[in-house]
Design a protein around this motif. Structure first.
Motif, PDB file in Angstrom:
ATOM      1  N   VAL B   8       3.793   5.559  -6.532  1.00 20.70           N
ATOM      2  CA  VAL B   8       3.385   5.214  -7.431  1.00 20.70           C
ATOM      3  C   VAL B   8       2.071   6.208  -8.021  1.00 20.70           C
ATOM      4  CG1 VAL B   8       3.214   2.615  -7.289  1.00 20.70           C
ATOM      5  CG2 VAL B   8       1.380   3.871  -6.107  1.00 20.70           C
ATOM      6  N   ASN B  35       1.000   4.175 -13.819  1.00 23.90           N
ATOM      7  CA  ASN B  35       2.182   4.922 -14.603  1.00 23.90           C
ATOM      8  C   ASN B  35       3.037   3.628 -14.851  1.00 23.90           C
ATOM      9  OD1 ASN B  35       4.006   6.388 -15.714  1.00 23.90           O
ATOM     10  ND2 ASN B  35       5.038   6.686 -13.885  1.00 23.90           N
ATOM     11  N   ASP B  38       6.080   2.966 -12.742  1.00 25.62           N
ATOM     12  CA  ASP B  38       5.819   2.461 -11.478  1.00 25.62           C
ATOM     13  C   ASP B  38       5.630   1.148 -11.573  1.00 25.62           C
ATOM     14  OD1 ASP B  38       6.395   5.269 -10.965  1.00 25.62           O
ATOM     15  OD2 ASP B  38       4.238   5.715 -10.736  1.00 25.62           O
ATOM     16  N   THR B  61       1.180   6.759  -2.851  1.00 26.92           N
ATOM     17  CA  THR B  61       0.546   7.749  -3.989  1.00 26.92           C
ATOM     18  C   THR B  61       0.113   9.385  -3.601  1.00 26.92           C
ATOM     19  OG1 THR B  61      -0.604   8.010  -6.131  1.00 26.92           O
ATOM     20  CG2 THR B  61      -1.863   7.091  -3.979  1.00 26.92           C
ATOM     21  N   LEU B 105       6.139  13.831  -0.413  1.00 25.33           N
ATOM     22  CA  LEU B 105       6.601  12.394  -0.381  1.00 25.33           C
ATOM     23  C   LEU B 105       7.762  12.468   0.425  1.00 25.33           C
ATOM     24  CD1 LEU B 105       6.505  11.728  -4.158  1.00 25.33           C
ATOM     25  CD2 LEU B 105       5.050  10.683  -2.424  1.00 25.33           C
ATOM     26  N   GLY B 127       5.228  14.057 -16.972  1.00 33.36           N
ATOM     27  CA  GLY B 127       6.926  13.623 -17.323  1.00 33.36           C
ATOM     28  C   GLY B 127       7.889  14.856 -16.839  1.00 33.36           C
TER      29      GLY B 127
END
Ligand SMILES: Cc1cc2nc3c(=O)[nH]c(=O)nc-3n(C[C@H](O)[C@H](O)[C@H](O)COP(=O)(O)OP(=O)(O)OC[C@H]3O[C@@H](n4cnc5c(N)ncnc54)[C@H](O)[C@@H]3O)c2cc1C
Ligand SMILES: Nc1ncnc2c1ncn2[C@@H]1O[C@H](COP(=O)(O)O)[C@@H](O)[C@H]1O
Lengths: 315, 265
Positions: B8, B35, B38, B61, B105, B127
């Motif tokens: 997220v 977002n 998300d 996050t 991540l 984006g």
């Protein structure tokens, strides 16, 4: 500098962005007097290969493997082609299928990724322009690396149409082992009661309407104008209108005489569905909303004040 | 026992009128929110957890302390716990590119070892539309991008998804687990956090993780991609803008519409 561009196709036809990738690729190749290679993977590659023999293309690589897009096949084939062609820039489309393989390829090849570029130049390194915050700002991105992967936004480069004299060469690739994903089929989103692509006048409503109850207001406007009601995506996502009313990339492409956008910001994916309207009119509180860039007429104002007045004008 | 990891991001939304300050938008014109994409990913994970037994939903996050408020929203909607990756080293980074986010991540995925990772299709601010699929490649998971329907068959080891293509066409695809799916808006109806959920979220854990905790140093944030300019796009508008109050502008627009034959019966 060599550029390798990967064409996009679906269910038997090359998509428009394939022809745009050729001019984008040529632009970069020209900057250094290099070659442009285009590759097409899966589908009727013989036919696609002929179609991609366009001005500015030096070599077309055709990779025969199944009918439709499969990201595991694409990722493997693009990586193999990359080793063969040794390009400085790997160009891919920022289409829905591009979103499904380009990031994996860039990561596997250890290439920096610039996605959704709307413009670029090359002078020792790549400089790209991309938008942020829903097109509210434009950013310059400089890539300090020898090689780079770039995905381009559709509709930003001119499409190349003239036949060229490229060499067309079959490239042998078959994935090793089982594929981790399998495409089982396709389905068209249901038609429903109204065909918004038939309408001469569309009143289209966006998130600016705020609440479902307020839809009545735009319905009343559509009635007063003898128009059909359509919408941007969030209205359909929220379940306030059925999917057949959605205009845009993943909805319907409409070309009415008049498109009246009420509380719609004009995101690229929305504009993709309505930029072909003869006359575009926008009502929006935000003077910087991108919808005004493509509008012919506009009112910078609150829809809750303007729409009732407009209804009155037609009663 | 099944584990779903949901990424997220707290994104900035820009006010109508704003000013650019160097390489960013002046803070005064920004508001922060979860977002949009998300939000749908969290909802999807929570619905899977509610439908099965013994499903844990962990949200992760990469974001500054401020973003804890946003992360709490995911917890209030039903995620079991959260991880927040941050470090002083991030303060000097203008743009966290896809490769850097992937590294971080992926390290979290490897630590948590989930069966399924859900991300959004794209972050509304920068984006890239790329992080989920890139992470999948990095950790060797399967993936599917732009998913608007998900039918999980955990016992069979597959997820049946619909990928939303252009022009109202959907692709039906079977994806082996473990997988990363990038979630499209409209896949479900995200809930509002209940008061009870909000209260419970206060007691749930948001575990901080530094670069060091993930086995990195500051060089993990190095990127060949630099943000070097930000500007307001030059308006390409040649629209005729009607001036005046609501009544006046509506009257002028009505005239144009009538000229074009609208409303004439
Ligand atoms: C893969 C993909 C596919 C997509 N496909 C589509 C698609 O097919 N169609 C589509 O529409 N979107 C699509 N989107 C979503 C798109 O990116 C935008 O999120 C969406 O178009 C925004 O809709 P909107 O303009 O209604 O909402 P917003 O962007 O939130 O804009 C609302 C606008 O209303 C204005 N406003 C607010 N209050 C008022 C008021 N009182 N009076 C007047 N104006 C007001 C605001 O200034 C703002 O400009 C897609 C996205 C992705 C990633
Ligand atoms: N800083 C971040 N922290 C956690 N998740 C992120 C972050 N940035 C991106 N993501 C995830 O990746 C998705 C796609 O983002 P992006 O590739 O930046 O458009 C988002 O919807 C998030 O789920």
């Amino acid at each position: 500098m060599t550029v390798l561009a990967i064409a996009d196709h679906r269910r038997g036809s090359l998509r428009d962005v394939s022809y745009e990738l050729v001019s984008a690729g040529r632009q970069l190749a020209d900057a250094t007097g290099g070659d442009l290679h285009v590759a097409v993977i899966s589908g009727n590659v013989e036919e696609f290969g002929e179609k991609l023999n366009l001005t500015g293309v030096d070599t077309v690589h055709t990779v025969e493997n199944g009918e439709e897009f499969n990201h595991d096949v694409y990722a493997g084939a693009v990586e193999a082609l990359y080793d063969e062609v040794d390009p400085t820039v790997l160009l891919m489309p920022n289409s829905v299928n591009g979103l499904d393989y380009a990031p994996a390829v860039a990561n596997a090849l250890d290439l920096p990724l610039v996605s959704d570029a709307v413009d670029f130049s090359y002078d020792g390194g790549l400089t790209a322009i991309r938008e942020m915050y829903g097109s509210k700002v434009e950013t310059t991105i400089e890539v300090d690396a020898e090689r780079v992967a770039v995905t381009i936004r559709g509709g930003e480069w001119p499409a190349v149409a003239d036949t060229g004299d490229a060499e067309i060469s079959a490239f042998d690739y078959s994935p090793d082992g089982d594929l981790g994903s399998r495409v089982l089929g396709f389905e068209e989103v249901a038609g429903g009661d109204v065909d918004i692509t038939d309408a001469d006048v569309l009143v289209s409503v966006g998130r600016g309407i705020e609440e479902e109850e307020n839809l009545e207001l735009v319905e009343e406007l559509a009635d007063a104008l003898g128009a059909t009601l359509s919408s941007s995506r969030p209205i359909v996502d929220a379940g306030w209108l059925p999917p057949n009313r959605q205009v845009g990339q993943s909805g319907k492409v409409v070309t009415p005489d008049i498109y009246l956008a009420v509380g719609i910001s004009g995101a690229v994916q929305h504009v993709a569905g309505m930029k072909g309207a003869d006359t575009i009119i926008a009502i929006n509180t935000d003077p910087n909303a991108p919808i005004f860039d493509i509008a012919d007429y506009g009112i910078v104002g609150d829809l809750f004040e303007v729409v009732p007045e407009l209804i009155e004008q037609f009663e | 026992m099944m584990k779903i990891l949901v990424t997220v991001k707290e994104v900035a939304e820009v006010e109508d009128d704003f000013e650019i300050d160097g390489l960013g938008i002046d803070e005064a014109y920004l508001e922060y929110d979860l977002n949009e994409w998300d939000d749908y990913a969290v909802e999807e994970a929570v619905q899977i957890a509610e439908a099965g037994d013994d499903v844990e939903v962990v949200s992760v996050t990469i974001g500054p302390e401020r973003s804890e408020e946003t992360i709490r929203m995911a917890l209030a909607k039903g995620a079991d716990r959260a991880i927040r990756v941050w470090d002083d080293a991030f303060e000097s980074v203008d743009l966290l590119d896809v490769a850097a986010k992937t590294r971080l991540l992926a390290a979290v995925v490897e630590k948590e070892d989930p069966d399924l990772v859900l991300t959004g299709v794209q972050a509304a601010d920068d984006g890239f539309g790329a992080t989920g699929v890139s992470v999948a490649d990095e950790v060797g998971f399967e993936w599917a991008a732009v998913v608007n329907e998900l039918d999980l068959d955990a016992d069979g080891g597959v997820a049946n998804v619909r990928r939303e293509l252009e022009g109202g066409v959907e692709e039906l695809t079977e994806v082996d687990l473990p997988a990363v799916l990038t979630i499209q808006t409209g896949i479900n109806e995200p809930r509002y956090a209940s008061l009870r959920g909000i209260r419970q979220a206060q007691r749930k854990e948001i575990a901080p993780m530094s670069l060091d905790d993930l086995g990195f140093d500051a060089s993990a944030l190095d990127s060949p991609i630099a943000l070097t300019g930000m500007s307001e796009p030059e308006s390409e508008s040649d629209a005729t803008l009607f001036e005046g109050d609501a009544e006046e502008t509506a009257a002028q627009l009505a005239e144009v519409l009538r000229e074009k034959g609208v409303g004439a019966q």
